[in-house]
Design a protein around this motif. Structure first.
Motif, mmCIF file in Angstrom:
data_model
loop_
_atom_site.group_PDB
_atom_site.id
_atom_site.type_symbol
_atom_site.label_atom_id
_atom_site.label_comp_id
_atom_site.label_asym_id
_atom_site.label_seq_id
_atom_site.Cartn_x
_atom_site.Cartn_y
_atom_site.Cartn_z
ATOM 1 N N GLY A 1 0.774 -1.237 0.000
ATOM 2 C CA GLY A 1 0.000 0.000 0.000
ATOM 3 C C GLY A 1 0.799 1.277 0.000
ATOM 4 N N LEU A 2 2.138 1.177 0.019
ATOM 5 C CA LEU A 2 2.962 2.380 0.086
ATOM 6 C C LEU A 2 3.864 2.493 -1.139
ATOM 7 N N ASP A 3 4.047 3.709 -1.612
ATOM 8 C CA ASP A 3 4.976 3.979 -2.705
ATOM 9 C C ASP A 3 6.408 3.786 -2.213
ATOM 10 N N ALA B 1 8.158 6.960 -1.042
ATOM 11 C CA ALA B 1 7.660 7.447 0.254
ATOM 12 C C ALA B 1 8.285 6.661 1.396
ATOM 13 N N VAL B 2 8.414 5.353 1.225
ATOM 14 C CA VAL B 2 9.025 4.530 2.267
ATOM 15 C C VAL B 2 10.493 4.907 2.451
ATOM 16 N N ARG C 1 10.838 8.233 4.256
ATOM 17 C CA ARG C 1 10.545 8.142 5.692
ATOM 18 C C ARG C 1 11.667 7.405 6.425
ATOM 19 N N ILE D 1 6.887 2.196 10.346
ATOM 20 C CA ILE D 1 6.192 2.759 9.188
ATOM 21 C C ILE D 1 4.960 1.927 8.848
ATOM 22 N N ALA D 2 5.126 0.610 8.865
ATOM 23 C CA ALA D 2 3.994 -0.273 8.535
ATOM 24 C C ALA D 2 2.854 -0.113 9.524
ATOM 25 N N ARG D 3 3.175 0.038 10.831
ATOM 26 C CA ARG D 3 2.138 0.189 11.841
ATOM 27 C C ARG D 3 1.355 1.478 11.653
ATOM 28 N N GLU D 4 2.012 2.519 11.209
ATOM 29 C CA GLU D 4 1.346 3.804 11.053
ATOM 30 C C GLU D 4 0.336 3.803 9.924
ATOM 31 N N VAL D 5 0.531 2.955 8.934
ATOM 32 C CA VAL D 5 -0.396 2.958 7.797
ATOM 33 C C VAL D 5 -1.347 1.763 7.831
ATOM 34 N N ALA D 6 -1.205 0.927 8.863
ATOM 35 C CA ALA D 6 -2.068 -0.267 8.949
ATOM 36 C C ALA D 6 -3.530 0.142 9.188
#
Length: 380
Positions: A312-314, A317-318, A321, A375-380
């Motif tokens: 789900g992330l570009d 962007a990853v 960050r 990072i993964a937790r923030e967009v989950a």
């Protein structure tokens, strides 16, 4: 900054490298352009670097190690110097633009015909299709030793055997392997080996070159002064002058020589083991994260490189960050490897590449995993 972009260039280098460059800046003259003590010191430094590079790859003709600014220039020298109008060439989907673009340019001019050995969606080369690509006019196979995107190592010896069985030559791009994998030019069967100094060799930027088998002759890419045989109207036929026009980068090559000394004493096998341990630690840590990993196959050799995306992330962007919020340097995007991304289905989004080096630590790997988890937790 935790630097995990070693497939692009190494920042951390043996201290001897910087010392050698500084000493050469203060005392090295112009190689092959004078008989003063300083000029001779430069000539000895350049010659010593040839010998060390040849020793690293088990090559008995150091005079046929020709230096360039980087692997891109070396590959251009090999490709434009070897191929002739009407030739057919085979390359692979693993390739960097340093191989693809020179070949594409010759193809666009109508000078050569070009085929690509494809990679499948899992990131494997379809070696079973190789023999079917050869034609009576096939002049060369040009291939990388390891993907700069996934780290997957090619079966370079098999590629060389296939080329030779069809009367073709084999050009090896060792940019991603030399210094982090054992490379024996003769055992592989490479007719020309191209390399860069600033990646796993841990030398300065602006250094690289090509190693040319005695059975192969290349037309020079650049023509000009060599410091010897100056009365001849054309580039000398003798090596290395045949492929080296202009003043040498004696300072950079002094640094590369120091890096080669370090690697020869250390043993490239130790580097390979260290990077593989880090790669395994990283892959183990990705379990449980929403990460899509590309080009990983059990039992298949790899360099210390892992390419992934977070669901789900570009990729850019990853990477941004990771760098600006967590202090972890990676590389996102297409990595100058468009055909590989097309095979993997990532041409639109790219991927985030983590690449480990000799100076990378287990703590660095763990910090990168913690950052990815955050990072993964923030967009989950």
């Amino acid at each position: 900054m935790i630097y995990l972009n070693n497939a692009a260039t190494t920042i951390q280098k043996p201290p001897e490298v910087a010392r050698a460059v500084i000493e050469a800046m203060a005392g090295a003259g112009s190689s092959s352009r004078g008989a003063s003590a300083d000029d001779l010191a430069a000539a000895r430094a350049v010659a010593g670097t040839r010998s060390r590079l040849a020793r690293l790859i088990g090559f008995d003709h150091p005079e046929r190690v020709a230096f360039t600014l980087n692997a891109t220039m070396a590959l251009n020298t090999a490709i434009f110097g070897l191929l002739r109008p009407g030739d057919h060439v085979i390359t692979t989907d693993f390739e960097h633009n340093s191989v693809l673009r020179p070949l594409n340019e010759l193809s666009r001019r109508g000078a050569i015909e070009l085929d690509h050995l494809p990679a499948d969606a899992s990131g494997r080369l379809r070696m079973e299709e190789l023999d079917g690509l050869f034609r009576p006019g096939t002049r060369a196979v040009v291939a990388t030793h390891a993907s700069n995107l996934t780290g997957a190592v090619t079966d370079a010896a098999a590629l060389a055997r296939a080329a030779h069985s069809h009367g073709a030559l084999f050009i090896l791009d060792a940019s991603q392997s030399l210094g982090c994998l054992p490379v024996d030019m003769g055992a592989i069967g490479a007719d020309v080996l191209c390399f860069t100094g600033h990646k796993a060799l841990m030398g300065p930027q602006g250094t690289g070159g090509l190693v040319v088998s005695p059975q192969v002759e290349l037309a020079p890419l650049v023509h000009g002064g060599t410091g010897v045989k100056s009365a001849e109207p054309f580039q000398p036929e003798s090596y290395p002058e045949h492929l080296e026009a202009g003043t040498m980068n004696a300072q950079g090559l002094a640094g590369l020589s120091a890096a080669l000394d370090y690697l020869l004493a250390l043993g490239v096998e130790r580097v390979a083991e260290h990077e593989e341990a880090l790669r395994r630690r990283f892959l183990d840590g990705l379990r449980g994260l929403p990460a899509i990993v590309y080009g990983e196959h059990d039992g298949h050799p790899h360099t210390g490189v892992v390419a992934l995306n977070l669901a789900g992330l570009d990729s850019s962007a990853v990477a941004d960050r990771l760098a600006y919020e967590h202090g972890v340097a990676t590389r996102a995007g297409l990595h100058c490897a468009p055909r590989m991304h097309a095979a993997l289905g990532t041409l639109d989004r790219g991927a985030v590449r983590f690449s480990f080096g000799w100076y990378t630590t287990a703590a660095d790997v763990d910090a990168a995993l913690e950052a990815l988890d955050a990072i993964a937790r923030e967009v989950a």
